[in-house]
Design an enzyme around this catalytic site. Structure first.
Site, PDB file in Angstrom:
ATOM      1  N   CYS A   1      35.527  39.912  31.795  1.00  0.00           N
ATOM      2  CA  CYS A   1      35.872  39.631  33.197  1.00  0.00           C
ATOM      3  C   CYS A   1      35.176  38.356  33.635  1.00  0.00           C
ATOM      4  CB  CYS A   1      35.509  40.802  34.102  1.00  0.00           C
ATOM      5  SG  CYS A   1      33.749  40.975  34.387  1.00  0.00           S
ATOM      6  N   ALA A   2      35.167  38.079  34.939  1.00  0.00           N
ATOM      7  CA  ALA A   2      34.613  36.813  35.429  1.00  0.00           C
ATOM      8  C   ALA A   2      33.105  36.760  35.245  1.00  0.00           C
ATOM      9  CB  ALA A   2      34.982  36.629  36.888  1.00  0.00           C
TER      10      ALA A   2
END
Lengths: 380, 76
Positions: free
Chosen positions: A73-74
């Site tokens: 994810c980020a």
């Protein structure tokens, strides 16, 4: 509770072909702007984490619980959250990427380029960006070329080998990543060597490179660095020929394609310069020179069997015959114009940062720096 | 525009703003509007992406003094 993995481990898995299923849980826009790519094809799925929140059973059912799944994810929070959820659903081999996609964007892989025994040449590949920096070593002295802002990596590289940094070179004012060159050169009180064509209006302290000059190490017998002004991608682009054997070609010559001359919004003028450079300054170099570019786009076409981005200039010319064979300046300009595409909006700001006209905080630098390069004049 | 309920996710990082917003809006009726407040920069893209993907309607987005404000109308 599921465990994390590091971005460097992920690179190693890709290089070794470990058959993980990679699950990127960011939103679709961020995924399409930038996602993981490696030296070998990987199985990569994008399912935003909110799909798992909204319809857990239905979304989890899209995945095979017998697979080893690596979640991205980020930052890391959502990946960990989804990894824990998958564990509860009975998945046995689940891990999440520590520090998120930015960590992947900053990974550097050091590989040695085969050379004569009396010196070493290293390629520092940044797979998240598709960019390469270089290190040249002779008798305890280190020269660096086109380094990114991950200064700690370069400090450690030098320290582990007991090397003293003697110069930092830049092939051109980079637009697609933030350079670490000026900071590292100033920290070690060595020259930052670049061309005035790109840097005369900057606020960077640099030592102007002169076309045709040869720069060497302090101890006798080392390889020389011959500096060849090769304008086109930028007005100050410079190609560094090492020991008459290697060409650190910046964004002038790529293994596939050449550096796009349209980033400065003077497309015709710069395209003409690039045509003249390729014809009069680059094509005349020996076919045996090994090309070491600043960027690549496609591992399968541009890397060799050892995952080095390298090829001999004769082969490079053959791979790009349609470009090198363009018979006139007009044809070349038309080809450039036909292949033009928008440049990422952050490039202008990155140039300003690299010219020290603008300073940004670390979070902004990381955000600007994320994403694959768009530096080649043609795609595919 | 007026709203029917509000959730303050200040200080929370991803995925919590979306998790909390989802839990809150699930308690509301279709057509009602939830105001969401966040501080995590990642939420600026994730809240609208979530809302659009699951059938809610993004009505308004704003940023002021380091806080992000969203108005989301619950879908059917």
């Amino acid at each position: 509770m599921s465990e994390s993995f590091s971005a460097s481990e992920m690179y190693t898995w890709m290089e070794e072909g470990v058959p993980h299923l990679y699950l990127d849980v960011r939103n679709e826009a961020d995924f399409s702007r930038f996602h993981v790519e490696g030296p070998q094809d990987i199985e990569l799925l994008n399912i935003p984490y909110f799909d798992f929140l909204e319809k857990p059973e239905e979304t989890v059912a899209k995945l095979d619980a017998s697979r080893s799944v690596r979640v991205i994810c980020a930052k890391e929070g959502s990946a960990q959250f989804i990894a824990d959820m998958l564990e509860e659903f009975g998945f046995g081999d689940i891990q999440w990427l520590a520090k998120g996609i930015i960590a992947w964007g900053n990974v550097l892989v050091a590989k040695q380029v085969p050379t004569p025994d009396h010196y070493e040449l290293w390629q520092f590949n940044r797979p998240g960006k598709g960019s390469c920096a270089y290190g040249l070593i002779h008798k305890g002295e280190l020269m660096l070329f086109d380094i990114s802002k991950n200064l700690e990596f370069y400090r450690n590289f030098a320290r582990a080998r007991n090397l003293s940094l003697v110069a930092v070179f830049e092939t051109h004012l980079q637009a697609d990543y933030i350079s670490g060159g000026p900071s590292l050169a100033s920290e070690f009180e060595v020259d930052y060597i670049a061309h005035e064509g790109d840097f005369s209006s900057s606020n960077v302290t640099y030592r102007a490179v002169v076309d045709g000059e040869s720069i060497g190490f302090s101890k006798a017998g080392g390889p020389s660095v011959l500096c060849t002004h090769s304008p086109g991608h930028t007005p100050g682009s410079t190609t560094y020929v090492i020991d008459d054997k290697y060409m650190i070609s910046g964004d002038t010559v790529f293994i596939v394609s050449v550096g796009r001359p349209d980033l400065g919004k003077k497309v015709v003028e710069w395209a003409k310069q690039l045509y003249a450079t390729l014809k009069n300054r680059i094509s005349v170099l020996p076919d045996e020179l090994m090309v070491l570019p600043s960027h690549y786009t496609d591992w399968t076409k541009e890397a060799n069997g050892d995952h080095l981005i390298i090829n001999d200039f004769g082969t490079v010319k053959a791979l790009n015959e349609s470009i090198y064979a363009l018979a006139s300046e007009d044809e070349f300009v038309s080809w450039v114009e036909a292949n033009m595409r928008p440049q990422p909006e952050e490039y202008n700001r990155i140039r300003r940062v690299n010219a020290n006209i603008e300073t940004v905080d670390l979070a902004t630098a990381e955000e600007l720096d994320l994403g694959k390069n768009q530096c080649a004049a043609s795609q595919g | 525009m007026s709203h029917n309920d509000e959730i303050d996710c200040s200080g929370m990082s991803c995925p919590l703003p979306v998790v909390k917003s989802k839990m809150k809006i699930d308690t509301m009726n279709p057509g009602e509007v939830l105001k969401i407040i966040t501080t995590d920069p990642g939420s600026c893209k994730d809240i609208p992406a979530w809302a659009n993907r699951v059938g809610h309607e993004m009505i308004e987005e704003a940023e002021e003094n380091g806080k992000y404000y969203f108005l989301v109308k619950r879908g059917e």
